[in-house]
Design a protein around this motif. Sequence first.
Motif, short mmCIF file in Angstrom:
data_model
loop_
_atom_site.label_atom_id
_atom_site.label_comp_id
_atom_site.label_asym_id
_atom_site.label_seq_id
_atom_site.Cartn_x
_atom_site.Cartn_y
_atom_site.Cartn_z
N LEU A 50 7.19 0.86 33.15
CA LEU A 50 8.49 1.53 33.07
C LEU A 50 8.87 1.78 31.62
N ILE A 51 8.76 0.77 30.77
CA ILE A 51 9.14 0.91 29.37
C ILE A 51 8.24 1.92 28.67
N LEU A 52 6.95 1.84 28.89
CA LEU A 52 6.03 2.79 28.26
C LEU A 52 6.28 4.22 28.72
N ASP A 53 6.55 4.40 30.00
CA ASP A 53 6.84 5.73 30.52
C ASP A 53 8.14 6.28 29.92
N ILE A 54 9.15 5.45 29.79
CA ILE A 54 10.40 5.90 29.17
C ILE A 54 10.15 6.30 27.72
#
Length: 63
Positions: A50-54
């Motif tokens: 999630l963090i990497l995609d954001i």
Amino acid sequence: MPDITWEAPFCAEGNSCFRLGTDADGNAYIAVNGQEQHAISDSLAALRTLILDIKTGKADHLL
């Protein structure tokens, strides 16, 4: 609720503050600051994704 280690809140001016947390079993949690009893949870791998995609802009359409 398991023993969760919460990070300091992430706040934006005039908006709700969110907190991220982890437990000893490898779970990750996201909650509104002050409402940690209503956290959503998933694996650390899911939180990492999630963090990497954001960070790569995959959620920019929500802004």
